[in-house]
Motif scaffolding. Sequence first.
Motif, PDB file in Angstrom:
ATOM      1  N   SER A 132       0.908  -0.875  -0.229  1.00  0.00           N
ATOM      2  CA  SER A 132       0.180   0.109  -0.460  1.00  0.00           C
ATOM      3  C   SER A 132       0.617   0.565  -0.027  1.00  0.00           C
ATOM      4  N   VAL A 133       0.163   2.264  -0.793  1.00  0.00           N
ATOM      5  CA  VAL A 133       0.925   3.416  -0.641  1.00  0.00           C
ATOM      6  C   VAL A 133      -0.378   4.916  -0.139  1.00  0.00           C
ATOM      7  N   ASP A 134       0.470   5.477   0.848  1.00  0.00           N
ATOM      8  CA  ASP A 134      -0.128   6.845   1.613  1.00  0.00           C
ATOM      9  C   ASP A 134       0.327   7.636   0.730  1.00  0.00           C
ATOM     10  N   ARG A 135      -0.678   8.336  -0.312  1.00  0.00           N
ATOM     11  CA  ARG A 135      -0.081   9.411  -1.503  1.00  0.00           C
ATOM     12  C   ARG A 135       0.379  11.137  -0.219  1.00  0.00           C
ATOM     13  N   ASP A 136      -0.396  11.228   0.715  1.00  0.00           N
ATOM     14  CA  ASP A 136      -0.888  12.246   1.096  1.00  0.00           C
ATOM     15  C   ASP A 136       0.946  11.998   2.257  1.00  0.00           C
ATOM     16  N   ALA A 137       1.310  10.662   3.245  1.00  0.00           N
ATOM     17  CA  ALA A 137       2.199  10.808   4.322  1.00  0.00           C
ATOM     18  C   ALA A 137       3.315  10.336   3.059  1.00  0.00           C
ATOM     19  N   ALA A 138       3.850   9.744   2.176  1.00  0.00           N
ATOM     20  CA  ALA A 138       5.102   9.546   1.145  1.00  0.00           C
ATOM     21  C   ALA A 138       5.341   8.191   1.978  1.00  0.00           C
ATOM     22  N   ALA A 139       4.586   7.521   2.125  1.00  0.00           N
ATOM     23  CA  ALA A 139       4.445   6.215   2.968  1.00  0.00           C
ATOM     24  C   ALA A 139       4.223   5.554   1.799  1.00  0.00           C
ATOM     25  N   VAL A 140       4.568   3.764   2.426  1.00  0.00           N
ATOM     26  CA  VAL A 140       4.819   2.627   1.468  1.00  0.00           C
ATOM     27  C   VAL A 140       4.811   1.583   2.711  1.00  0.00           C
ATOM     28  N   THR A 141       3.498   0.744   2.686  1.00  0.00           N
ATOM     29  CA  THR A 141       3.761  -0.692   3.604  1.00  0.00           C
ATOM     30  C   THR A 141       3.772  -1.562   3.485  1.00  0.00           C
ATOM     31  N   LEU A 142       4.974  -2.319   3.575  1.00  0.00           N
ATOM     32  CA  LEU A 142       5.870  -3.451   2.886  1.00  0.00           C
ATOM     33  C   LEU A 142       5.003  -4.623   3.331  1.00  0.00           C
ATOM     34  N   GLU A 143       4.605  -6.003   3.005  1.00  0.00           N
ATOM     35  CA  GLU A 143       3.755  -7.194   2.827  1.00  0.00           C
ATOM     36  C   GLU A 143       4.306  -7.413   4.093  1.00  0.00           C
ATOM     37  N   ASP A 144       5.768  -7.481   5.352  1.00  0.00           N
ATOM     38  CA  ASP A 144       5.687  -7.732   6.351  1.00  0.00           C
ATOM     39  C   ASP A 144       5.690  -6.829   7.991  1.00  0.00           C
ATOM     40  N   GLY A 145       4.970  -5.691   7.245  1.00  0.00           N
ATOM     41  CA  GLY A 145       4.360  -4.976   7.696  1.00  0.00           C
ATOM     42  C   GLY A 145       4.851  -3.371   8.330  1.00  0.00           C
ATOM     43  N   THR A 146       6.103  -3.573   7.453  1.00  0.00           N
ATOM     44  CA  THR A 146       6.835  -2.165   7.732  1.00  0.00           C
ATOM     45  C   THR A 146       6.341  -1.006   7.333  1.00  0.00           C
ATOM     46  N   THR A 147       6.697  -0.045   7.824  1.00  0.00           N
ATOM     47  CA  THR A 147       6.336   1.607   6.795  1.00  0.00           C
ATOM     48  C   THR A 147       7.420   1.984   6.653  1.00  0.00           C
ATOM     49  N   LEU A 148       7.528   2.522   5.518  1.00  0.00           N
ATOM     50  CA  LEU A 148       8.557   3.188   4.844  1.00  0.00           C
ATOM     51  C   LEU A 148       8.169   4.722   4.606  1.00  0.00           C
ATOM     52  N   ARG A 149       8.991   5.763   5.127  1.00  0.00           N
ATOM     53  CA  ARG A 149       8.649   7.050   5.717  1.00  0.00           C
ATOM     54  C   ARG A 149       9.456   7.740   4.363  1.00  0.00           C
ATOM     55  N   ALA A 150       8.957   8.761   3.425  1.00  0.00           N
ATOM     56  CA  ALA A 150      10.489   9.871   2.462  1.00  0.00           C
ATOM     57  C   ALA A 150       9.555  10.945   2.607  1.00  0.00           C
ATOM     58  N   GLY A 151      10.210  12.187   2.223  1.00  0.00           N
ATOM     59  CA  GLY A 151      10.028  13.184   1.145  1.00  0.00           C
ATOM     60  C   GLY A 151       8.965  13.349   0.456  1.00  0.00           C
ATOM     61  N   PHE A 152       8.340  11.706  -1.052  1.00  0.00           N
ATOM     62  CA  PHE A 152       8.025  11.901  -1.216  1.00  0.00           C
ATOM     63  C   PHE A 152       8.667  10.004  -1.890  1.00  0.00           C
ATOM     64  N   VAL A 153       7.777   9.559  -3.117  1.00  0.00           N
ATOM     65  CA  VAL A 153       7.469   8.224  -2.858  1.00  0.00           C
ATOM     66  C   VAL A 153       7.064   8.451  -5.030  1.00  0.00           C
ATOM     67  N   VAL A 154       8.427   7.382  -5.625  1.00  0.00           N
ATOM     68  CA  VAL A 154       8.549   7.346  -7.040  1.00  0.00           C
ATOM     69  C   VAL A 154       7.046   5.753  -7.506  1.00  0.00           C
ATOM     70  N   GLY A 155       6.783   5.827  -8.254  1.00  0.00           N
ATOM     71  CA  GLY A 155       5.874   4.503  -8.550  1.00  0.00           C
ATOM     72  C   GLY A 155       6.821   4.368 -10.335  1.00  0.00           C
ATOM     73  N   ALA A 156       7.620   3.537 -10.429  1.00  0.00           N
ATOM     74  CA  ALA A 156       8.373   2.823 -11.207  1.00  0.00           C
ATOM     75  C   ALA A 156       7.878   1.438 -11.358  1.00  0.00           C
ATOM     76  N   ASP A 157       6.812   1.180 -11.379  1.00  0.00           N
ATOM     77  CA  ASP A 157       6.466  -0.158 -11.187  1.00  0.00           C
ATOM     78  C   ASP A 157       5.846  -1.294 -12.331  1.00  0.00           C
ATOM     79  N   GLY A 158       5.504  -0.207 -13.402  1.00  0.00           N
ATOM     80  CA  GLY A 158       5.207  -0.526 -14.768  1.00  0.00           C
ATOM     81  C   GLY A 158       3.800  -0.736 -14.766  1.00  0.00           C
ATOM     82  N   ALA A 159       3.152  -0.958 -15.864  1.00  0.00           N
ATOM     83  CA  ALA A 159       1.613  -0.728 -16.394  1.00  0.00           C
ATOM     84  C   ALA A 159       0.533  -0.581 -14.781  1.00  0.00           C
TER      85      ALA A 159
END
Length: 428
Positions: A132-159
Motif C-alpha cells: 500500500s501507498v499513502d500518497r499524502d504522507a509519502a509512505a509505503v507499507t511493505l508485506e511484512d508490515g514495515t512502513t517506510l516514510r520519505a519526502g516523496f514516492v516514485v512509482g516506477a512499477d510498470g503498467a
Amino acid sequence: MAPHAIIVGAGLAGPLLAILLARGGHRVDLVERRPDPRSAAHDGGRSINLGMSARAIAALREVGLWQEARRLSVPMRGRMVHAGGRPAFYPYGGDPSQILHSIRRDTLVRLLVEHAEKQPGVRLRFETRCVSVDRDAAAVTLEDGTTLRAGFVVGADGASSLVRTAMQRGLPAGFSREYLEWGYKEVTIRATPGGEPAVPLEALHIWPGERGLGVAHPNLDNSLTCTLFLPREEPPDPVSAAFPHLATLVPDLDEQASAAPMSHLTTVRTAPWRHRDTTVLVGDAAHAVYPFYGQGMNASFEDCLVLDRMLARHPGDREAAFAAYERARKPHTDVLAELSERNFLELRDGMRSPLALARKRLDLLLHKTFPGTWVPLYTLVSHTTVPYGEALRRARRQDRLAAALAAAGAGLAAAGLLAARRTGRTTR
C-alpha cells in the motif's frame, strides 16, 4: 538531512532514477518484489529485447554507463526484411552513427542495479513487496508490515502500477488501458553448429505477414531473440505456417512457440502523473506503449533525466518540479503511443508494400541530400532527442511538402505531354 525518496520498482527506470537522485544528494530506498537480478534465483521473465537509441544513450552517458552498456550490446545498422526471396537490407540512416544497439533486458537491469548499489545513500530492497501507498504522507507499507516514510514516492512499477492506483484513488483522474488484439511469444534463433550467427548479426530482422510478425534482435552469443507477434484469438496453428522462411532457420520453431506463453501488449494513458509534492510516476506506470517503435525503455530513461533536471531547477519547490516534469513529458509520450500503434501496421504490412518501401528509400535519399532540412520521422525519433511531438510535427510538414512536390511534378509532366501533343498536331 538529505532529501529521502522511495522508488517502487527496479525494472529499468527505477535503478536509473536512483542513480540520478543519489548523485543529486538524495537518500533512496529502491523497493522491488522480485529477487535481485544478479542472483541465481532471479527469473528474467518474459520480455522483448531492447534497442538502445539516442534517448537511452543520453541517459546512460549522463550516469557514466554508456561505454559499459555498449560493450554488452550488438549494433544494429538497419532492418533486414525477410518477405520471400532474397532478404532486403534497409539502413536506419545515411550517417553510420545512426544505428541501434541490441541488449538483453536482464543484462541492462543488472548493470543499472550494480551501479545504483555503489551510490552513497542508496539502499536496495529486493524480494520486498509493497502492499500500500499513502500518497499524502509519502509512505509505503511493505508485506511484512514495515512502513517506510520519505519526502516523496516514485512509482516506477510498470503498467499495472500499485503507486499509480493509490495515487489516483478517489481523485479526479483520467486512465485508459488498451490491449492490442495481438500478443507475443519469444523463441530463439540459435547460432549454427559452428558457432556462427544463422543470419547477419548487425541488423534487426523482420518477417512480416498477415497472420504473424516476427522481429529478431541479435545477442552477443551469436543467437537472436525472436519475438513472434500473433493474433491472440486465432493464432496460426502450427506457427511455422505463418513464418515459412523463419522455420528454415529454426527447425524446432513450432516446439519453441508451443512451449512459450502468449504475453499481452498494452498501452496506458493517464493523468495526472503526480500528487502534490509527495508522489510522482515514471516510465510504464505513466505511459506504457506498444513496443513497435522500440521506444518504451528509451522514453522511460528520458523521463528520469527530465525529472532529475526539474528537481534541480526547482530546489525549494518539489511540487513545481513535478508539475514541470509532467508538462514537459506527457504531451510527447501521448504522441509516442500513437506512433507505436501506427508502426505495428508499418512493420506488419508496410514491409511487404513496394509503395511503402519506395517511400522509405525516398526519405533516406532526401535526408542524405539535404541532411540539415529533411529528416525522416524514424530518424528524429530514434537517432535524436527531439521531443516526440516536435518530431511528428516536422515529419508532417515534410509529408505536405513531398505531396506538393509530387503534385507539382505531375502537373509539369502533364503540361509537357499536352504541349508535345499540340506540337505534333501543328507539325502534321
